[in-house]
Design an enzyme around this catalytic site. Structure first.
Site, PDB file in Angstrom:
ATOM      1  N   ASP A 322     -22.791 -41.140  14.727  1.00 41.34           N
ATOM      2  CA  ASP A 322     -23.732 -41.611  15.751  1.00 41.34           C
ATOM      3  C   ASP A 322     -23.047 -42.508  16.780  1.00 41.34           C
ATOM      4  OD1 ASP A 322     -23.412 -43.412  13.530  1.00 41.34           O
ATOM      5  OD2 ASP A 322     -24.895 -44.699  14.488  1.00 41.34           O
ATOM      6  N   GLU A 323     -23.639 -42.548  17.933  1.00 45.88           N
ATOM      7  CA  GLU A 323     -23.306 -43.528  18.979  1.00 45.88           C
ATOM      8  C   GLU A 323     -21.798 -43.696  19.212  1.00 45.88           C
ATOM      9  OE1 GLU A 323     -27.000 -46.615  18.580  1.00 45.88           O
ATOM     10  OE2 GLU A 323     -25.422 -46.826  17.094  1.00 45.88           O
TER      11      GLU A 323
HETATM   12  C1  TNX Z   1     -29.045 -47.417  15.877  1.00 45.73           C
HETATM   13  S1  TNX Z   1     -29.511 -45.164  14.081  1.00 45.73           S
HETATM   14  C2  TNX Z   1     -27.982 -47.192  15.040  1.00 45.73           C
HETATM   15  C3  TNX Z   1     -27.488 -48.280  14.194  1.00 45.73           C
HETATM   16  C4  TNX Z   1     -28.196 -49.567  14.444  1.00 45.73           C
HETATM   17  C5  TNX Z   1     -29.666 -49.307  14.614  1.00 45.73           C
HETATM   18  C6  TNX Z   1     -30.487 -50.535  14.773  1.00 45.73           C
HETATM   19  C7  TNX Z   1     -28.112 -44.982  14.224  1.00 45.73           C
HETATM   20  C8  TNX Z   1     -27.662 -43.724  13.705  1.00 45.73           C
HETATM   21  N1  TNX Z   1     -27.419 -45.960  14.812  1.00 45.73           N
HETATM   22  O1  TNX Z   1     -26.110 -48.441  14.377  1.00 45.73           O
HETATM   23  O2  TNX Z   1     -27.979 -50.422  13.385  1.00 45.73           O
HETATM   24  O3  TNX Z   1     -29.844 -48.483  15.724  1.00 45.73           O
HETATM   25  O4  TNX Z   1     -31.847 -50.251  14.768  1.00 45.73           O
END
Ligand code: TNX
Length: 510
Positions: A322-323
């Site tokens: 993710d991200e």
């Molecule tokens: C998004 S959900 C993220 C996390 C954070 C979260 C906080 C996701 C796959 N990545 O790294 O902790 O939001 O709500």
């Protein structure tokens, strides 16, 4: 099995109603017969013995009954017990038991029969039985304390094969007992999966023998500057074992190629963002990345994934994904495809957050939806199964409302009713039901660092997630659910759970 006879003296039970028992998740079908089974010190537990796991389930039940009532019930005692009533946990080949976790519960005046095909099914069934045992005994019906269990028949099976919770032990570390306590309650509500988010920018939490600095350096930090921590391999195995005793599968996650500052800070050759490395204790995301074009990164990952896979009996390894905002898209795709091969080489099925659908993933790999339905649909079209974790509905780290202290609100405020009021089967337009493996509720830990805080965000919302994952869509109904939820208060209090006492629910005082 010893012969069991009815207690000589008939007890006149007040009329009961099994159908209105506060069971969560709500079973498929409940038929009340308005009498009762009296649980007392003469009750005995017998189990099928061909599969020794059934006896273990019987012992687990006996232990829990002792914890709740003080009664010590023998399991498969060889003594000829002729006076007591019996609970029999039976391995059954009935074709009515359609899934491994299906069970049937027949509660009569003199016996309780639990049928299941597998020990996992029996284990889910005994949770129903535990929920039917009242907190308090009745001392007026006979000359000794009796716990009155309403009679009738329950036919039950889960809707989804995957019913999970995720705990982020990376942003803040949670000690073994905290994780175990969470598992105890998850088991009571029939969850079968615990996904551990074991690494992130702020910390690395699992010992890797071939790369010791991951925990020596990367394990020593957490959000806010605390001392962090990590599980040794022995401790991780203990968690896996504790989970297995509750028929819970552990899914280990090493998040990559982003969310990797702690790893790169420990071993700088991994770093792919070209910036100077420092320990990170803030809460931003998206700045770190592994170097997706370096062979040594993949040799490192082969070691890491290999060691974790060897300690994990469950079928999955979660690669995060993710991200990864600092990874070039082409590098990201290359990385996911390389890691998938490594995961498969170590005998595991890969899971990743929905972004992994940008790569050409194998249909056996699983995508976990959190924010991009189009990527979940894309993965499903490719044959992959989907785990549903839409942030706006099941992110337990979202605040209940603007006044609740802990939690974030980037996705939404999620009051207890909104966390319950949605149907996982129809939520994502265009995603076929058959592609849904199940549902999972993540709890990210930027704002929480101990059990009390964890529980404040998780409870009672996680209880609703249990029902969404297990009960049929026709059985999901907030007005009906909230009455049953209100009656969980005595259990949650007995377990010392610091739940958020939302005013939407008329909590039962005891
Ligand atoms: C998004 S959900 C993220 C996390 C954070 C979260 C906080 C996701 C796959 N990545 O790294 O902790 O939001 O709500």
């Amino acid at each position: 099995m010893a012969a069991c006879q009815t207690e000589k003296k008939e007890i006149n039970f007040p009329k009961t109603d099994l159908a209105s028992a506060p069971l969560i998740p709500k079973p498929i079908k409940t038929i009340a017969t308005n009498s009762a089974f009296g649980l007392d010190s003469a009750t005995v537990i017998y189990t099928s013995t061909i599969d020794p796991e059934f006896e273990k389930v019987g012992k687990f039940l006996s232990e829990k009954i002792k914890g709740k009532t003080g009664l010590e019930l023998a399991v498969n005692s060889s003594l000829d017990e002729t006076t007591g009533r019996m609970i029999y946990i039976n391995q059954s080949d009935s074709t009515d038991l359609e899934t491994p976790e299906s069970y049937q519960l027949y509660i009569k005046k003199d016996s309780i029969l639990l049928n299941a095909k597998t020990a996992a099914g029996a284990f889910r069934g005994i949770q129903t039985l535990r929920q039917l045992i009242p907190e308090k005994s009745n001392d007026t019906l006979t000359d000794h304390p009796l716990w009155v269990i309403p009679s009738g028949k329950i036919i039950d099976a889960p809707k989804f094969v995957h019913r999970g919770a995720m705990l982020d032990v990376a942003r803040h570390f949670f000690i073994m007992d905290e994780v175990k306590k969470y598992m105890d309650i998850l088991a009571y509500y029939k969850f079968n999966t615990l996904h551990l988010h074991l690494s992130d920018d702020q910390g690395w939490r699992i010992e890797i023998k071939s790369w010791p600095k991951l925990t020596e350096v990367g394990g020593a930090t957490e959000v806010g500057g605390g001392k962090g921590g990590f599980y040794t391999q022995e401790e991780y195995k203990e968690l896996v074992q504790y989970a297995a005793e509750r028929y819970i599968t552990i899914i280990p996650e090493i998040d990559m190629p982003g969310h990797t500052n702690a790893a790169s800070f420990s071993y700088p050759f991994l770093n792919g963002n070209g910036k100077k490395l420092e320990a990170y204790t803030g809460t931003h995301v998206g700045f770190s990345t592994f170097d997706a074009r370096k062979d040594t990164v993949y040799s490192f990952l082969d070691d890491v994934i290999g060691e974790i896979a060897a300690m994990t009996p469950g079928p999955y390894f979660h690669m995060g994904g993710d991200e990864s905002h600092s990874t070039k898209k082409s590098d990201y795709i290359h990385f996911v495809e390389k890691v998938e091969k490594i995961v498969q080489k170590h005998g595991k099925t890969m899971i990743g957050w929905n972004e992994i659908a940008q790569a050409k993933i194998d249909p056996s790999s699983i995508a976990q939806l959190w924010n991009e339905p189009h990527n979940a649909i894309r993965a499903a079209e490719n044959g992959s199964k989907i785990i549903l974790s839409p942030a706006v509905k099941v992110y337990l780290d979202m605040q209940y409302d603007s006044l609740t202290k802990l939690g974030l609100h980037w996705a939404a405020y999620i009051p207890v009713d909104e966390g319950y009021n949605w149907d996982p089967e129809t939520y994502v337009e265009g995603l076929p039901k058959e592609s849904i493996l199940g549902i999972e509720a993540p709890l990210w830990s930027e704002t929480i660092s101990n059990s009390a805080e964890l529980e404040y965000l998780a409870f009672p919302r996680i209880v609703g997630v249990a029902e969404l994952g297990w009960s049929t869509s026709e059985n999901l109904n907030w007005d009906d659910y909230k009455v049953r939820l209100a009656q969980q208060a005595p259990y949650l209090k007995a377990m010392n759970i610091n739940y958020y006492p939302t005013e939407l629910v008329d909590w039962v005082e005891e």
